[in-house]
Scaffold this motif. Sequence first.
Motif, PDB file in Angstrom:
ATOM      1  N   ALA A   1     -16.973  25.658  39.401  1.00  0.00           N
ATOM      2  CA  ALA A   1     -17.863  25.913  40.538  1.00  0.00           C
ATOM      3  C   ALA A   1     -18.347  27.358  40.514  1.00  0.00           C
ATOM      4  CB  ALA A   1     -17.142  25.612  41.849  1.00  0.00           C
ATOM      5  N   ALA A   2     -17.536  28.261  39.989  1.00  0.00           N
ATOM      6  CA  ALA A   2     -17.940  29.666  39.911  1.00  0.00           C
ATOM      7  C   ALA A   2     -19.160  29.841  39.021  1.00  0.00           C
ATOM      8  CB  ALA A   2     -16.786  30.513  39.376  1.00  0.00           C
ATOM      9  N   ALA A   3     -19.256  29.051  37.953  1.00  0.00           N
ATOM     10  CA  ALA A   3     -20.422  29.127  37.074  1.00  0.00           C
ATOM     11  C   ALA A   3     -21.675  28.644  37.804  1.00  0.00           C
ATOM     12  CB  ALA A   3     -20.179  28.306  35.814  1.00  0.00           C
ATOM     13  N   ARG A   4     -21.516  27.610  38.604  1.00  0.00           N
ATOM     14  CA  ARG A   4     -22.659  27.103  39.366  1.00  0.00           C
ATOM     15  C   ARG A   4     -23.082  28.106  40.442  1.00  0.00           C
ATOM     16  NH1 ARG A   4     -19.248  22.536  38.946  1.00  0.00           N
ATOM     17  NH2 ARG A   4     -18.722  22.526  41.171  1.00  0.00           N
ATOM     18  N   ARG A   5     -22.101  28.742  41.066  1.00  0.00           N
ATOM     19  CA  ARG A   5     -22.435  29.769  42.062  1.00  0.00           C
ATOM     20  C   ARG A   5     -23.094  30.978  41.392  1.00  0.00           C
ATOM     21  NH1 ARG A   5     -17.252  28.276  44.098  1.00  0.00           N
ATOM     22  NH2 ARG A   5     -16.307  30.149  43.154  1.00  0.00           N
TER      23      ARG A   5
ATOM     24  N   THR B   1     -24.879  27.769  57.793  1.00  0.00           N
ATOM     25  CA  THR B   1     -23.665  27.904  56.981  1.00  0.00           C
ATOM     26  C   THR B   1     -23.947  28.653  55.684  1.00  0.00           C
ATOM     27  OG1 THR B   1     -24.030  25.742  55.932  1.00  0.00           O
ATOM     28  CG2 THR B   1     -22.674  25.781  57.920  1.00  0.00           C
ATOM     29  N   ALA B   2     -25.217  28.664  55.235  1.00  0.00           N
ATOM     30  CA  ALA B   2     -25.564  29.435  54.033  1.00  0.00           C
ATOM     31  C   ALA B   2     -25.458  30.923  54.297  1.00  0.00           C
ATOM     32  CB  ALA B   2     -26.977  29.088  53.574  1.00  0.00           C
ATOM     33  N   ASP B   3     -25.567  31.301  55.565  1.00  0.00           N
ATOM     34  CA  ASP B   3     -25.352  32.682  56.015  1.00  0.00           C
ATOM     35  C   ASP B   3     -26.243  33.684  55.272  1.00  0.00           C
ATOM     36  OD1 ASP B   3     -24.158  34.593  57.633  1.00  0.00           O
ATOM     37  OD2 ASP B   3     -22.558  35.020  56.173  1.00  0.00           O
TER      38      ASP B   3
ATOM     39  N   VAL C   1     -17.924  15.224  42.481  1.00  0.00           N
ATOM     40  CA  VAL C   1     -16.890  14.444  43.166  1.00  0.00           C
ATOM     41  C   VAL C   1     -16.165  15.339  44.163  1.00  0.00           C
ATOM     42  CG1 VAL C   1     -14.765  13.111  42.933  1.00  0.00           C
ATOM     43  CG2 VAL C   1     -16.546  12.919  41.183  1.00  0.00           C
ATOM     44  N   ASN C   2     -16.208  14.937  45.424  1.00  0.00           N
ATOM     45  CA  ASN C   2     -15.426  15.604  46.461  1.00  0.00           C
ATOM     46  C   ASN C   2     -15.135  14.569  47.533  1.00  0.00           C
ATOM     47  OD1 ASN C   2     -14.978  17.049  49.116  1.00  0.00           O
ATOM     48  ND2 ASN C   2     -15.066  18.830  47.757  1.00  0.00           N
ATOM     49  N   GLY C   3     -13.878  14.220  47.683  1.00  0.00           N
ATOM     50  CA  GLY C   3     -13.493  13.147  48.596  1.00  0.00           C
ATOM     51  C   GLY C   3     -13.897  13.410  50.029  1.00  0.00           C
ATOM     52  N   ARG C   4     -13.796  14.651  50.470  1.00  0.00           N
ATOM     53  CA  ARG C   4     -14.162  14.959  51.855  1.00  0.00           C
ATOM     54  C   ARG C   4     -15.664  14.830  52.050  1.00  0.00           C
ATOM     55  NH1 ARG C   4     -13.572  13.874  56.793  1.00  0.00           N
ATOM     56  NH2 ARG C   4     -14.421  15.467  58.211  1.00  0.00           N
TER      57      ARG C   4
ATOM     58  N   ILE D   1     -18.834  23.059  52.519  1.00  0.00           N
ATOM     59  CA  ILE D   1     -18.207  22.663  51.250  1.00  0.00           C
ATOM     60  C   ILE D   1     -19.222  22.718  50.116  1.00  0.00           C
ATOM     61  CG2 ILE D   1     -17.098  20.755  50.003  1.00  0.00           C
ATOM     62  CD1 ILE D   1     -16.006  19.809  52.744  1.00  0.00           C
ATOM     63  N   LEU D   2     -20.422  22.230  50.385  1.00  0.00           N
ATOM     64  CA  LEU D   2     -21.435  22.138  49.335  1.00  0.00           C
ATOM     65  C   LEU D   2     -21.918  23.511  48.884  1.00  0.00           C
ATOM     66  CD1 LEU D   2     -23.408  19.102  50.787  1.00  0.00           C
ATOM     67  CD2 LEU D   2     -22.061  19.120  48.674  1.00  0.00           C
TER      68      LEU D   2
END
Length: 570
Positions: free
Chosen positions: A329-333, A382-384, A494-497, A524-525
């Motif tokens: 996820a760090a690479a995507r961020r 939430t993106a702040d 994939v994220n169950g929540r 979360i997204l």
Amino acid sequence: MNVPVVRSRATAAAVAAGVAAGALVGCSSTDDQVPSIGYAIDNALTTYNAQTVDGAASGARQAFPRVQTGFSYLGPEGEALSDNDIGGVAVVPADVLTVSYTIAPQATYSDGVPMTCDDLVLTWAANSGRFVAGENDLPLFDSASSAGYSDIDRVDCVSGSKEATVVFRAGRSYEGWRSLFGATELLPAHVVARVADVPNVVDPIQTGDLAAVGRIADFWNVGWTLTPGQVDTTLLPSNGPYKVDSYGEDGGLVLVANDKWWGVPPETERIVVYPKGTDVQAQVDAGDLEVIDHGAGGTMPSDGFERTDYPSHGVEQLTLATSGMLAPAAARRALALCVPRAQLFEEVGHPGFDEPAGIGSGLVDSRLVQSNTLLYGPVAATADGRYREPDTGASTAELNGANLDGITVRIGYLAPDPRRSEIVADIAAACAPSGVVVEDASSPEFGPGALRAGAVDAVLGSTASATGPAGAVSDEAARYSLRSGVGSNIGGYVNGRVDAIIDRLAVETDDASALSLATEGERILWNDMPSLPLFNQPRSLAAAEGMSNVVANPTIAGVGWNMDRWILHR
């Protein structure tokens, strides 16, 4: 199909253009009405099935809304409107949501075979996600989205009947049920049964005969592929005002009036659909092209045409892989942090219009709710304020935190596309200082399946990775493209929540609960970053002088939503 009154500012201009064109020819006789109209779209025409993963991202929904009719259609306000030509729909009093569908007695396909409830059963089975096989329980049907259909418990139907009862699961009263079994979703079940060598599709689906259902799925997945010069029209019967006549390399996809159509006959006998890759100016110069439905940014004719630019409900975005180079996820961020989103909106996000609020007014900071809704403000917050301007330091820090010296991101899209080419070039320039190398991986054959196959790391497209028009008033296509196990989730996120939130939002009627859920989901997204929204996709419509009844539609249906009402006088 009745044409509704259009009130939105963006589409009102197109209505005015249609009215003006009609006024210009008001004194003309029917003798000068042109019997054929050329219609150019900005997408590939590779399949008759708009519900597969590649089909949903293709131009099928632009080309076939009046070839494959259903119980509803997307009007120019983005809402699902009833199409009473097909039949009637009524909610039946019951403990769970139960809907009765009655097909019109005269409803018949162009090959003479009556429409029956078998068509509804096939649509439900293909999109429900219920039929799986193999050690990993992979879906038999390559459906793009299960939205709404996965909430259906069963479709009661006696094969050959004109009536069906759709029963939803307890607690799953899908809010968007009126859009189910709509235009481009009902396909001819009798063709599938013939090719799959079963008496009908209903019996094996109802009994769970996976061998037979597997053969049904095999044809449903690839049997309606469209290859210019090799089209078998016996596989393409129509239940709408038009039917497919031919598809040539140079002659486009030819639709002609369906002589079995029981509703109001189409105003024009012949529509020729020209897919992406067509030399638009050459067709205009030859007098063969009168309606152009493209994403803004491409070359559009000016002489003899009236142009309307408007924002659509589809959101231009990067859909990111969650494997390979972008697995962390760090690479995507890191990629998201170096994308110049504000610059992109200003340069290519609102050509020809400046919306003060809502759709098309600025960057889109939510994947779960649209910018013209009451929930958008607090959810988008939430993106702040992050991810608007390139932040080289933060991007590099994300890479360092993941022990990455740098990454290479291949961004794919269907070429040629000047606007998307410019977007990728600007991202590449902004991201280079962070150690993020961005490569343009577009091609004229590109499809979203390339991301699933690992051929690219990101797809630049609209909602659910569509190349052309996308979106609607409903948020479900966007939401379900982030749900695990859904075909349009081509990045494999994939994220169950998040799954639970998407499932709950589909049936939630309380605004306060929806706000809480969407806010949590968006938080979360933005951390997981499976996609990066940019802005509402800008669209351009050009209609030739003498055209009447061409009405812009800012949804996945595109301008072709009412092509049977088009008239051209010269």
